[in-house]
Design an enzyme around this catalytic site. Structure first.
Site, PDB file in Angstrom:
ATOM      1  N   GLU A 120      -3.587   0.829  -6.185  1.00 56.99           N
ATOM      2  CA  GLU A 120      -2.617  -0.187  -6.536  1.00 56.99           C
ATOM      3  C   GLU A 120      -2.402  -0.146  -8.043  1.00 56.99           C
ATOM      4  OE1 GLU A 120       0.143  -1.775  -5.735  1.00 56.99           O
ATOM      5  OE2 GLU A 120      -0.986  -2.494  -3.994  1.00 56.99           O
TER       6      GLU A 120
ATOM      7  N   CYS B 285       0.870  -1.180   0.000  1.00 64.89           N
ATOM      8  CA  CYS B 285       0.000   0.000   0.000  1.00 64.89           C
ATOM      9  C   CYS B 285       0.902   1.223   0.000  1.00 64.89           C
ATOM     10  CB  CYS B 285      -0.911  -0.013   1.228  1.00 64.89           C
ATOM     11  SG  CYS B 285      -2.004   1.426   1.336  1.00 64.89           S
TER      12      CYS B 285
END
Length: 218
Positions: free
Chosen positions: A108, A2
């Site tokens: 992402e 992340c």
């Protein structure tokens, strides 16, 4: 992993107050405003629990262990669940300094055959609570997000995933013993995540506006 996330809810303190066992919420330094492209080393809210009290404080996203002499080196914005108990950068915080990092969703990047493209990942309309660690090295609060292997549902996008906590896991992570917290160092049991293509402008950390999260799905 992340490396970018989003937090735009205007009711963060109310959401913290709804966490299991929380009766009182303090935010003595205020909370960061809505953000749509939060990057490592920027300020994020860290939620710490103690009995019925929850405290929300601004923290540097990128852990600064107590032994660190300066902010040089790559920011420690993620901590792998597989090594968080043994790695010198994280093991002290894991024992007694665990927190929650709230987010509406995260970004992402995935290569779908035409080069890497950003996706925005979320789960319904509510907040996600990521397992985090905090430290106060260099006389400032800092935090990192714990990641695990991806769940089968999300491994198409990336092989890592933040360790998102279910409501029944929040207090175990934040206030439990190291042994109890260690039982949560496995991929999240949460499902029904959704991912949609985001604006490629999210790649520039100076861009921060609602349209980054995209409006067209996969």
């Amino acid at each position: 992993m992340c490396g970018r996330f989003v937090l735009f809810t205007e009711s963060l303190l109310a959401e913290v107050g709804n966490l299991p066992g929380v009766g009182e919420v303090h935010a003595p330094q205020g909370i960061p405003g809505p953000r749509f492209n939060i990057a490592p080393t920027q300020v994020v809210p860290a939620v710490r629990l103690r009995e019925e009290l929850a405290q929300v404080d601004p923290a540097r996203w990128g852990l600064l262990p107590g032994w660190k002499k300066d902010e040089s080196g790559p920011p420690l914005f993620n901590a792998r669940a597989e090594t968080v108990r043994s790695k010198p950068s994280f093991r002290a915080a894991f024992k007694a300094q665990r927190c929650l990092i709230p987010m509406n969703g995260y970004y992402e990047w995935h290569d779908d055959g035409a080069g890497k493209a950003p996706y925005y990942v979320t789960r319904g309309e509510g907040l996600l609570w990521a397992a985090g660690l905090w430290e106060e090295g260099l006389e400032r609060l800092s935090a990192t997000i714990v990641t695990t292997a991806a769940t089968p549902e999300m491994e198409w996008l990336h092989d890592r995933l933040p360790r998102f906590l279910g409501e029944e896991e929040v207090r175990t992570w934040a206030t439990g013993s190291p042994e109890e917290a260690a039982s949560l160092l496995a991929p999240t049991g949460l499902e029904d995540f959704s991912a949609r293509k985001a604006d490629k402008a999210v790649g520039n950390v100076s861009n921060d506006y609602p349209a980054l999260i995209g409006t067209f799905g996969v």
